[in-house]
Scaffold this active site. Structure first.
Site, PDB file in Angstrom:
ATOM      1  N   ARG A  95       0.811  -1.131  -0.067  1.00  0.00           N
ATOM      2  CA  ARG A  95       0.027   0.045   0.005  1.00  0.00           C
ATOM      3  C   ARG A  95       0.766   1.272   0.012  1.00  0.00           C
ATOM      4  O   ARG A  95       0.747   2.191   0.823  1.00  0.00           O
ATOM      5  CB  ARG A  95      -1.034   0.134   1.198  1.00  0.00           C
ATOM      6  CG  ARG A  95      -1.620  -1.017   1.515  1.00  0.00           C
ATOM      7  CD  ARG A  95      -2.556  -1.919   0.594  1.00  0.00           C
ATOM      8  NE  ARG A  95      -3.323  -2.908   1.024  1.00  0.00           N
ATOM      9  CZ  ARG A  95      -3.053  -4.279   0.829  1.00  0.00           C
ATOM     10  NH1 ARG A  95      -1.665  -4.545   0.187  1.00  0.00           N
ATOM     11  NH2 ARG A  95      -3.701  -5.391   1.160  1.00  0.00           N
ATOM     12  N   SER A 167      -6.852  -4.866  -3.965  1.00  0.00           N
ATOM     13  CA  SER A 167      -8.279  -4.253  -3.922  1.00  0.00           C
ATOM     14  C   SER A 167      -8.155  -3.502  -2.315  1.00  0.00           C
ATOM     15  O   SER A 167      -8.772  -2.511  -2.103  1.00  0.00           O
ATOM     16  CB  SER A 167      -9.116  -5.162  -3.690  1.00  0.00           C
ATOM     17  OG  SER A 167      -9.244  -6.081  -2.722  1.00  0.00           O
ATOM     18  N   ASP A 168      -7.212  -4.043  -1.461  1.00  0.00           N
ATOM     19  CA  ASP A 168      -6.961  -3.527  -0.147  1.00  0.00           C
ATOM     20  C   ASP A 168      -8.526  -3.459   0.576  1.00  0.00           C
ATOM     21  O   ASP A 168      -9.101  -2.514   1.233  1.00  0.00           O
ATOM     22  CB  ASP A 168      -6.661  -2.031  -0.056  1.00  0.00           C
ATOM     23  CG  ASP A 168      -6.227  -1.760   1.516  1.00  0.00           C
ATOM     24  OD1 ASP A 168      -5.859  -2.601   2.102  1.00  0.00           O
ATOM     25  OD2 ASP A 168      -6.364  -0.635   1.903  1.00  0.00           O
ATOM     26  N   HIS A 169      -9.348  -4.600   0.061  1.00  0.00           N
ATOM     27  CA  HIS A 169     -10.661  -4.761   0.672  1.00  0.00           C
ATOM     28  C   HIS A 169     -11.026  -4.664   2.227  1.00  0.00           C
ATOM     29  O   HIS A 169     -10.392  -5.335   2.810  1.00  0.00           O
ATOM     30  CB  HIS A 169     -11.142  -6.138   0.047  1.00  0.00           C
ATOM     31  CG  HIS A 169     -12.574  -6.422   0.404  1.00  0.00           C
ATOM     32  ND1 HIS A 169     -13.722  -6.034  -0.409  1.00  0.00           N
ATOM     33  CD2 HIS A 169     -13.192  -7.442   1.116  1.00  0.00           C
ATOM     34  CE1 HIS A 169     -14.864  -6.299   0.026  1.00  0.00           C
ATOM     35  NE2 HIS A 169     -14.636  -7.234   0.947  1.00  0.00           N
ATOM     36  N   THR A 170     -11.791  -3.637   2.509  1.00  0.00           N
ATOM     37  CA  THR A 170     -11.726  -3.310   4.029  1.00  0.00           C
ATOM     38  C   THR A 170     -13.327  -2.934   4.067  1.00  0.00           C
ATOM     39  O   THR A 170     -13.561  -1.872   4.038  1.00  0.00           O
ATOM     40  CB  THR A 170     -10.744  -2.168   4.322  1.00  0.00           C
ATOM     41  OG1 THR A 170      -9.593  -2.325   3.936  1.00  0.00           O
ATOM     42  CG2 THR A 170     -10.957  -2.012   5.750  1.00  0.00           C
TER      43      THR A 170
END
Lengths: 290, 317
Positions: A95, A167-170
């Site tokens: 990131r 995606s840094d899916h959070t």
């Protein structure tokens, strides 16, 4: 660590919890490099980022939002890269968000350091300028930075400095977004938009489809050391069938994920998944697929 | 799109002075001028907002601002309800929007909002029904538009115009919503030189992009100023390593009579209050002949009346 690796563990990380102790970091690198293991680190200096909720720049200044300076990333990066240089440890930097940070990674790679890095897909398209309405869905970690940083990310994806796009899916509960920006929980639901955002970047930057797909398939697999993301005889039959030209707009109920918290509401997306196959079997089929 | 204006350009909410047209600012100042005599009448009331319910929603404690909003609303004959939420439902964990919904169900017409978070007033304005107006009474470090307007009103009263002024804002701009609102108003109203004067630790990143000239030396910054605005320095700033000590700050950035002599001889001195005497301003200056700090407070009532009257669709008395 080595025992976990025997059990199938691919890399070691503190996820988004910050590294606060450089002695621990040094020893982790020394030990990891003993066994040739890799560490995944998010470069953000805790004290420099303390209290901040947005990129420390003209927009946050105007909005009165406490800032996280680019220095929070570059100071942490400088430490990590120096320790990696000393120990020879393999490091994946997760990131990244700043132009200066990417330049440091580019230089480290040129010097032969065993580093790879990724960025989160929102940071490829959005910047601090999008915060102007105080929409808490744009509260992300690391923060959305300046247009100059965003453009540097787009270029570094093209030239290979960035190895993977994620995606840094959070997903977070809407309750923790329905509060003023600074009180909201950071993060965005992202896994469903990873492909469209990647294709959109590729079209805008005139990048060939295969190069773009590599950033979200075989290149991340290579970082993980798993034989995935390729089409080969005898390879894994994990496939995604999509229409690369389909255009659609993200609506309030477009996402299937329980986390509906997206900064891309009402944005135009490019590319739509029709089928997902796992192990040769259809696992997902979009409504109205051909 | 500006969430503060209706499609035909009328004021819908007052959230920030950033992006408000000059004509809107002037309309508010002119309307405030027409309310100036109400406070001097024997019956200090006009019936403009009779039957309207105005809720003071203070998520952060305040005495002066809340009181002047209350007086302004009462002079317009509105019904005023004060809620100090800092000490009530918020501590019980009620979400802001639940509080707002409950008050809207009591037929509120206007919310006056103060909150410690930047953007809180925008957040509430986005949520409320179309007939409810939101006035930002201070959100975090972001904006304090009625304070900015009353400061412009004060400057116009004492200086007559804006186009020929040099205005210096001294002190903690970084944490100041007042300074941000002043800067937007001053640049919109055509003040040719707006200065911010502070050590680097008290200035936000890229502040010059707001249209100001940056000074780190008080003497140089005050030279030639027509208006000197002092900002409050909160004691907790000493803890965050932004300043070595209050004494050192006063020595280099405090306004004394000797320093004020560097500005124009007819310069006025302003302060949004509450003052820290001996920290950012010397008592001799605060109580001196060039100080207009008390008139600022008086004008604050007329300006807040003007804002509320315009939001409610009324015109001058």
């Amino acid at each position: 660590m080595a025992e976990l690796t025997e059990a199938g563990c691919r890399a070691f990380t503190q996820a988004d919890a910050p590294m606060t102790d450089n002695q621990v970091l040094l020893r982790a690198m020394e030990y990891a490099s003993t066994f040739g293991l890799s560490l995944w680190l998010r470069p953000q200096d805790v004290s420099l980022a303390h209290g901040g909720v947005a990129h420390d720049g003209a927009v946050a200044s105007r909005l009165g939002l406490p800032g996280i300076p680019a220095l929070a990333e570059t100071v942490a990066l400088a430490t990590i890269l120096q320790l990696a240089r000393e120990t020879g440890a393999r490091v994946h930097l997760a990131r990244l968000s700043t132009s200066e940070g990417l330049a440091m990674v580019r230089a480290a790679k040129a010097q032969g350091l065993a580093v790879t890095c990724d960025v989160a897909s929102p940071h490829v398209h959005l910047s601090e300028n999008d915060l102007i309405s105080f929409d808490s869905h744009l509260h992300l970690v690391p923060p959305l930075r300046s247009l100059r940083d965003r453009d540097a990310i787009r270029e570094a994806l093209r030239d290979g400095t960035i190895d993977a796009l994620c995606s840094d899916h959070t997903p977070v509960d809407e309750d923790v977004k329905q509060v003023p920006f600074g009180e909201s929980a950071p993060g965005a639901s992202g896994v469903e938009l990873l492909l469209p955002l990647t294709l959109k970047w590729a079209r805008e930057m005139d990048v060939p489809l295969m190069q773009a797909i590599g950033l979200i398939s075989w290149k991340p697999a290579q970082i993980l050391g798993v034989p995935a993301g390729t089409l080969a005889v005898g390879g894994w039959a994990d496939l995604c069938v999509f229409d690369e030209a389909a255009e659609w707009i993200v609506g309030p109920r477009t996402l299937t994920s329980q986390g509906n918290n997206t900064p891309f509401l009402n944005h135009l997306m490019l590319g739509r998944v029709h089928y997902t196959l796992i192990d040769g079997h259809i696992d997902f089929e979009a409504p109205h697929s051909p | 799109m500006n969430p503060q204006l209706t499609q035909d350009g009328r004021l819908r909410h007052l959230l920030t002075l950033d992006g408000l047209p000059r004509a809107t600012l002037m309309e508010i100042l002119d309307t405030a001028e027409s309310f100036m005599d109400v406070g001097e009448r024997e019956v200090k009331k006009v019936p403009l907002l009779r039957g309207k319910s105005i809720f003071n929603l203070f998520f952060e404690p305040s005495t002066r601002t809340r009181t002047t909003f209350e007086i302004a609303a009462k002079r317009l004959s509105a019904d005023v309800v004060n809620l100090n939420i800092a000490t009530s439902s918020q501590t019980k964990g009620e979400a802001i929007l639940d509080t707002v919904d409950n008050l809207a169900a009591m037929h509120a017409d206007m919310f006056i909002v103060r909150h410690s978070q930047s953007g809180a007033a925008h957040f509430i304005a986005r949520h409320v029904a179309p007939h409810i107006s939101v006035v930002n009474a201070g959100d975090g470090r972001h904006a304090h538009p009625t304070q900015g307007l009353l400061d412009m009103f004060t400057i116009r009263r004492f200086k007559g115009a804006f186009h020929n002024l040099t205005v210096g804002i001294v002190g903690d701009v970084l944490h100041s919503r007042v300074a941000r609102s002043q800067i937007h108003a001053l640049t919109t109203l055509g003040v040719p030189e707006v200065r911010v004067i502070a050590p680097k630790t008290l200035l936000p990143a890229g502040v010059e992009q707001m249209g100001v000239k940056v000074f780190h030396n008080l003497d140089a910054g005050l030279a030639g100023c027509d208006v000197v605005i002092m900002l409050r320095l909160q004691n907790e700033r000493m803890k965050g390593a932004r300043l070595p000590s209050a004494q050192e700050y006063f020595k280099f950035f405090g306004l004394t009579s000797e320093k004020l002599a560097l500005a124009k001889p007819d310069a006025i001195v302003m302060h949004p209050g509450p003052m820290n005497r001996g920290v950012e301003i010397d008592s001799e200056v605060a109580d001196g002949p060039q100080s207009v700090i008390l008139p600022q407070v008086t004008y604050g009532i007329a300006v807040r009346m003007a804002v509320m009257a315009l939001l409610a669709g009324g015109t001058a008395a």
